[in-house]
Every structure is written in structure tokens, then in C-alpha cells.
Scaffold this motif. Structure first.
Motif, PDB file in Angstrom:
ATOM      1  N   PRO A 140     -22.206 -67.239  -1.827  1.00  0.00           N
ATOM      2  CA  PRO A 140     -22.630 -68.098  -2.930  1.00  0.00           C
ATOM      3  C   PRO A 140     -24.134 -67.967  -3.178  1.00  0.00           C
ATOM      4  O   PRO A 140     -24.921 -67.797  -2.232  1.00  0.00           O
ATOM      5  N   PRO A 157     -27.094 -69.220 -15.973  1.00  0.00           N
ATOM      6  CA  PRO A 157     -25.665 -69.435 -15.717  1.00  0.00           C
ATOM      7  C   PRO A 157     -25.437 -70.613 -14.772  1.00  0.00           C
ATOM      8  O   PRO A 157     -26.337 -71.035 -14.038  1.00  0.00           O
ATOM      9  N   VAL A 158     -24.213 -71.128 -14.794  1.00  0.00           N
ATOM     10  CA  VAL A 158     -23.825 -72.209 -13.890  1.00  0.00           C
ATOM     11  C   VAL A 158     -23.857 -71.682 -12.457  1.00  0.00           C
ATOM     12  O   VAL A 158     -23.168 -70.716 -12.130  1.00  0.00           O
ATOM     13  N   ARG A 159     -24.661 -72.316 -11.619  1.00  0.00           N
ATOM     14  CA  ARG A 159     -24.890 -71.790 -10.271  1.00  0.00           C
ATOM     15  C   ARG A 159     -23.604 -71.721  -9.451  1.00  0.00           C
ATOM     16  O   ARG A 159     -23.415 -70.779  -8.669  1.00  0.00           O
ATOM     17  N   ASP A 160     -22.705 -72.675  -9.624  1.00  0.00           N
ATOM     18  CA  ASP A 160     -21.474 -72.691  -8.834  1.00  0.00           C
ATOM     19  C   ASP A 160     -20.569 -71.497  -9.119  1.00  0.00           C
ATOM     20  O   ASP A 160     -19.655 -71.219  -8.346  1.00  0.00           O
ATOM     21  N   GLU A 161     -20.835 -70.818 -10.217  1.00  0.00           N
ATOM     22  CA  GLU A 161     -20.031 -69.644 -10.565  1.00  0.00           C
ATOM     23  C   GLU A 161     -20.751 -68.338 -10.216  1.00  0.00           C
ATOM     24  O   GLU A 161     -20.230 -67.259 -10.501  1.00  0.00           O
ATOM     25  N   MET A 162     -21.923 -68.446  -9.616  1.00  0.00           N
ATOM     26  CA  MET A 162     -22.713 -67.266  -9.295  1.00  0.00           C
ATOM     27  C   MET A 162     -22.598 -66.916  -7.809  1.00  0.00           C
ATOM     28  O   MET A 162     -22.633 -67.794  -6.944  1.00  0.00           O
ATOM     29  N   PHE A 163     -22.475 -65.627  -7.539  1.00  0.00           N
ATOM     30  CA  PHE A 163     -22.409 -65.131  -6.175  1.00  0.00           C
ATOM     31  C   PHE A 163     -23.320 -63.917  -6.051  1.00  0.00           C
ATOM     32  O   PHE A 163     -23.606 -63.228  -7.033  1.00  0.00           O
TER      33      PHE A 163
END
Length: 234
Positions: A140, A157-163
């Protein structure tokens, strides 16, 4: 068959003025590449372990393995390529010439300069290939990712969707070959991420959880961190 590929084809320009490519630099009491290859030797599932080194450093690589008792009949040291995907293609060509290519053949490709790869990550890559034709190892993104053009922010971008991508990146070999063949020559020059090649071809790419300790040693600062990890008994 299940193949491992240790990608050691680079010369490590960002490491600065060193006499050796970064994969051969000492980490603790042995070269970094030795730490990495040893992790794969411990896995009995691999039929061959291909170590892709710069062509001029193949003999040296074999000497290093002999000096540090890295002896396994599955290891083959082969020439890397000019770019990452060239190195992967060279490994696939070697497999094709040695054993032929079959529908079920897969390859687990890992950076030689990520010496803290764990057995769990390797095992989960192999397992995920039963469901997906390509697998990416990710962690993550703890920091907010900012997309920009160098001067202005374009998107956040939405951080929870970024890896953040790590390695191994693993593939069904025939699927990768078919995906690569669909690229234009322009795309082949700019696409450095192998999983994106498969993604662009319309295949789903599975994700395996990496580890924040699975660092890539690219700069002198990274090497200091890696040695600190070694000193703490990783």
C-alpha cells in the motif's frame, strides 16, 4: 514448469562511482546478489533458476557464486538485455531453447537488488499464477500520490486505491509473449513495467502483498539502509 529469474542485468548508474555493478556490492559479509539467489535456491518448486547478468559480468557472477558456495544444479547464469523487458525476453528465449515452451510454463522474475525477498512472497506469487496469467507484488502507498507534469499538480488519486510495485512480477510465459507481440515498437521502447504489458493486452493482473522490507537497493542511501537491516539480524 516453474522458472525463477533473478534480474541482475543492470549496471546501477544511480549508485554513483562504484567499481562494480550494484548487484555485486557487499551487503554484510557477502555480495547482494548472493543474498537474493540464496532465497530462491531454498524453494524446491523451481525447475530452473536463471540469473540474468550483464554479458561482460557472466564469468564474474559464476566466480562469485563459487566463492560464496552458491551451488545448485538449477542455476544458470545467462546474459541480460539492454532494458528490463529485453532481459525477460532473453530468459524466455533461453527456456525455449533449453526445454521448449509449454502452455503451463510460468516465470517468477525478481530484482537481484531486492535481497530481502521472503519465502511467503515467493510462494504467494507461485500460488497466484494458478488463478492469474500475471501477478504483481505490491505494498500500500502510505504517502499520498501526486500526479503532475513537473511544474503543476494534475491529479491526486485516492490513496486507498494506490499501491507501490515491487518484485517479483510473475507471468504465464506464453501469455507474456503474446501480450508483448501486440505492442508497437514505440510502446516497447517506453514500457518498462512488464505487468503493464499484460494489462494492456486485456489480461487481469493479480496482486500479491509485498513487504516494506523488500526494498530495492538503488542508491548509496539505500545500501546504508540495507546494511542496517542486515546488522539487526534480518
Amino acid at each position: 514448469m516453474i522458472y525463477a529469474q533473478i534480474m541482475a542485468g543492470g549496471i546501477g548508474k544511480r549508485m554513483g562511482n562504484t567499481l562494480l555493478p550494484k548487484q555485486f556490492l557487499m551487503l554484510g559479509n557477502k555480495p547482494m546478489i548472493v543474498h537474493t539467489v540464496e532465497k530462491f535456491v531454498l524453494n524446491d518448486e523451481f525447475d530452473l533458476i536463471l540469473v540474468s547478468a550483464p554479458e561482460a559480468w557472466i564469468e564474474y557472477t559464476n566466480e562469485i557464486f563459487a566463492k560464496y558456495n552458491v551451488s545448485d544444479e538449477r542455476i544458470r547464469v545467462i546474459a541480460g538485455g539492454a532494458e528490463r523487458n529485453d532481459t525477460l525476453q532473453n530468459a524466455i528465449l533461453f527456456i525455449e531453447k533449453t526445454n521448449g515452451l509449454h502452455e503451463e510454463d510460468v516465470i517468477v522474475a525478481h530484482d537481484a537488488v531486492r535481497p530481502f525477498i521472503t519465502k511467503r512472497i515467493i510462494d504467494e506469487n507461485i500460488a497466484a499464477l494458478q488463478e492469474y496469467k500475471a501477478v504483481d507484488t505490491v505494498v500500500p502507498a502510505y504517502d499520498t500520490i501526486v500526479q503532475g507534469n513537473g511544474k503543476e499538480v494534475v491529479n491526486i488519486p485516492v490513496r486507498d486505491e494506490m499501491f507501490q510495485g515491487q518484485t517479483p512480477q510473475s507471468f504465464n510465459i506464453k501469455t507474456f509473449q503474446e501480450s508483448y507481440a501486440k505492442l508497437s515498437e514505440e510502446q516497447k521502447k517506453v514500457l518498462s513495467d512488464s505487468c503493464k504489458i499484460v494489462l494492456l493486452a486485456g489480461e487481469k493482473v493479480g496482486m500479491v502483498n509485498g513487504d516494506h522490507s523488500n526494498i530495492k537497493v538503488t542508491t548509496p542511501y539505500d545500501l546504508k539502509i540495507a546494511n542496517a537491516i542486515i546488522d539487526t539480524g534480518h
